[in-house]
Design a protein around this motif. Sequence first.
Motif, PDB file in Angstrom:
ATOM      1  N   PHE A  31       7.519   7.353  -1.767  1.00 55.27           N
ATOM      2  CA  PHE A  31       7.680   6.168  -1.974  1.00 55.27           C
ATOM      3  C   PHE A  31       9.151   5.673  -2.045  1.00 55.27           C
ATOM      4  O   PHE A  31       9.675   4.642  -1.529  1.00 55.27           O
ATOM      5  N   ALA A  32       9.681   6.084  -3.270  1.00 55.58           N
ATOM      6  CA  ALA A  32      11.128   5.785  -3.606  1.00 55.58           C
ATOM      7  C   ALA A  32      12.153   6.058  -2.606  1.00 55.58           C
ATOM      8  O   ALA A  32      13.252   5.512  -2.373  1.00 55.58           O
ATOM      9  N   LEU A  33      12.187   7.239  -1.736  1.00 51.13           N
ATOM     10  CA  LEU A  33      12.930   7.352  -0.697  1.00 51.13           C
ATOM     11  C   LEU A  33      12.702   6.716   0.470  1.00 51.13           C
ATOM     12  O   LEU A  33      13.735   6.443   1.328  1.00 51.13           O
ATOM     13  N   ASP A  67      13.693  -6.372  -0.033  1.00 44.48           N
ATOM     14  CA  ASP A  67      12.714  -6.074   0.843  1.00 44.48           C
ATOM     15  C   ASP A  67      12.375  -4.579   0.598  1.00 44.48           C
ATOM     16  O   ASP A  67      11.272  -4.167   0.592  1.00 44.48           O
ATOM     17  N   ALA A  68      13.418  -3.874   0.352  1.00 34.45           N
ATOM     18  CA  ALA A  68      13.142  -2.375  -0.175  1.00 34.45           C
ATOM     19  C   ALA A  68      12.384  -2.243  -1.379  1.00 34.45           C
ATOM     20  O   ALA A  68      11.473  -1.388  -1.711  1.00 34.45           O
ATOM     21  N   TYR A  69      12.830  -3.166  -2.454  1.00 37.37           N
ATOM     22  CA  TYR A  69      12.156  -3.178  -3.740  1.00 37.37           C
ATOM     23  C   TYR A  69      10.687  -3.610  -3.562  1.00 37.37           C
ATOM     24  O   TYR A  69       9.762  -3.192  -4.355  1.00 37.37           O
ATOM     25  N   GLY A  70      10.588  -4.746  -2.745  1.00 37.03           N
ATOM     26  CA  GLY A  70       9.059  -5.112  -2.657  1.00 37.03           C
ATOM     27  C   GLY A  70       8.259  -4.091  -2.001  1.00 37.03           C
ATOM     28  O   GLY A  70       7.118  -3.734  -2.236  1.00 37.03           O
ATOM     29  N   GLN A  71       8.619  -3.339  -0.899  1.00 36.30           N
ATOM     30  CA  GLN A  71       8.005  -2.449  -0.238  1.00 36.30           C
ATOM     31  C   GLN A  71       7.543  -1.154  -1.374  1.00 36.30           C
ATOM     32  O   GLN A  71       6.557  -0.655  -1.133  1.00 36.30           O
ATOM     33  N   PHE A  72       8.737  -0.735  -2.207  1.00 39.27           N
ATOM     34  CA  PHE A  72       8.460   0.184  -3.197  1.00 39.27           C
ATOM     35  C   PHE A  72       7.268  -0.311  -4.054  1.00 39.27           C
ATOM     36  O   PHE A  72       6.312   0.570  -4.277  1.00 39.27           O
ATOM     37  N   LEU A  73       7.226  -1.532  -4.573  1.00 38.30           N
ATOM     38  CA  LEU A  73       6.223  -2.042  -5.482  1.00 38.30           C
ATOM     39  C   LEU A  73       5.030  -2.030  -4.863  1.00 38.30           C
ATOM     40  O   LEU A  73       3.865  -1.933  -5.332  1.00 38.30           O
ATOM     41  N   LYS A  74       4.968  -2.455  -3.433  1.00 34.08           N
ATOM     42  CA  LYS A  74       3.711  -2.648  -2.623  1.00 34.08           C
ATOM     43  C   LYS A  74       3.116  -1.279  -2.776  1.00 34.08           C
ATOM     44  O   LYS A  74       1.810  -1.124  -2.705  1.00 34.08           O
ATOM     45  N   ASP A  77       1.623  -0.375  -6.063  1.00 33.77           N
ATOM     46  CA  ASP A  77       0.454  -1.281  -6.644  1.00 33.77           C
ATOM     47  C   ASP A  77      -0.633  -0.855  -5.937  1.00 33.77           C
ATOM     48  O   ASP A  77      -2.066  -0.796  -6.392  1.00 33.77           O
ATOM     49  N   GLN A  78      -0.551   0.017  -4.411  1.00 30.61           N
ATOM     50  CA  GLN A  78      -1.850   0.227  -3.662  1.00 30.61           C
ATOM     51  C   GLN A  78      -2.115   1.678  -3.683  1.00 30.61           C
ATOM     52  O   GLN A  78      -2.862   2.085  -4.570  1.00 30.61           O
ATOM     53  N   LEU A  79      -1.137   2.492  -2.994  1.00 27.11           N
ATOM     54  CA  LEU A  79      -1.518   3.856  -2.913  1.00 27.11           C
ATOM     55  C   LEU A  79      -1.345   4.710  -4.149  1.00 27.11           C
ATOM     56  O   LEU A  79      -2.126   5.566  -4.420  1.00 27.11           O
ATOM     57  N   PHE A  80      -0.337   4.302  -5.003  1.00 26.47           N
ATOM     58  CA  PHE A  80      -0.282   5.310  -6.008  1.00 26.47           C
ATOM     59  C   PHE A  80      -1.060   4.996  -7.082  1.00 26.47           C
ATOM     60  O   PHE A  80      -1.678   5.868  -7.641  1.00 26.47           O
ATOM     61  N   LEU A  81      -1.461   3.865  -7.563  1.00 27.27           N
ATOM     62  CA  LEU A  81      -2.379   3.486  -8.244  1.00 27.27           C
ATOM     63  C   LEU A  81      -3.797   3.896  -8.037  1.00 27.27           C
ATOM     64  O   LEU A  81      -4.816   4.462  -8.879  1.00 27.27           O
ATOM     65  N   ALA A 209      -4.537  -9.605 -15.942  1.00 26.85           N
ATOM     66  CA  ALA A 209      -4.873  -9.703 -14.455  1.00 26.85           C
ATOM     67  C   ALA A 209      -3.884 -10.312 -13.586  1.00 26.85           C
ATOM     68  O   ALA A 209      -3.951 -10.206 -12.312  1.00 26.85           O
ATOM     69  N   GLY A 210      -2.941 -11.010 -14.419  1.00 28.22           N
ATOM     70  CA  GLY A 210      -1.733 -11.839 -13.501  1.00 28.22           C
ATOM     71  C   GLY A 210      -0.448 -10.794 -13.468  1.00 28.22           C
ATOM     72  O   GLY A 210       0.458 -11.222 -12.999  1.00 28.22           O
ATOM     73  N   LEU A 211      -0.629  -9.287 -13.893  1.00 27.20           N
ATOM     74  CA  LEU A 211       0.670  -8.758 -14.032  1.00 27.20           C
ATOM     75  C   LEU A 211       0.948  -8.378 -12.569  1.00 27.20           C
ATOM     76  O   LEU A 211       2.296  -8.167 -12.253  1.00 27.20           O
ATOM     77  N   SER A 212      -0.038  -8.111 -11.556  1.00 26.70           N
ATOM     78  CA  SER A 212       0.533  -7.594 -10.198  1.00 26.70           C
ATOM     79  C   SER A 212       1.102  -8.828  -9.587  1.00 26.70           C
ATOM     80  O   SER A 212       2.135  -8.661  -8.780  1.00 26.70           O
TER      81      SER A 212
END
Length: 253
Positions: A31-33, A67-74, A77-81, A209-212
Amino acid sequence: MTGFGAFLGKEVREIFRTWRIWVLPGMMLFFALTSPVIALITPSLVASVFKSESGIAVQLPDPTALDAYGQFLKNLDQLFLLTLIIATAGVVSGERRSGTAVLVLTKPLSRRGFILAKILSQQGLVLMVAVLGTAVCLGLTEVLFDDPPAGRLLQAIGLWLALVLLMVPLMVFLSTLLPTQGAAGAGVGMYFLFLLLGLWPPAARFTFAGLSAAEQKVLTGVDVGVTWPIVTAILAAVLFSGLAIWRFERSEL
């Protein structure tokens, strides 16, 4: 707590010798790359697809570091978690089923030490891969984009870590209650419940619950209060750790 240090060391060594050292760090590095690269090429890719299929020229905004940071966080939040939830679902139930828990508890190790070692070793793994992945994402984004706001990503990752470090003791607790598959399903259900609660403004403001949602707001520069979400995340992590110990001390192996 006798034998805790030795058992914690065993848990850390086990992580480095099993599939977990490849799956979670591998996903984080992937994800980072890929996140900065995807953010960079998406506008031109979408424009070319529209032009080739409909002949309509589509002009999208130039990609930015956000945009890059947002993609990384997304992705985190989804696949990694979700992968973390599945990977930790059997940390207690798996050892009880295989008989390993009985073996180690005949040594000078308390049940409390057993649970705490499970929690701390998994949290340590998450911290390690988060630092590694964030550093790689920051470095690549610096190369591909101009003047990336690195501080915003660091703040957002801090909020993400607060949620993830809460999920680890929750999963250990569920693993003391349910078999591996049941704990995984319950963990996924709890995670989506937290996301739904985050849509309710009072819950988003005063609970973890508001962290994401706060991650994305911080990333875009919005001033948002995170004291209560972080405090409640810490308290919830302590609560679930205590519940895991309480349950394990009263369960038959």
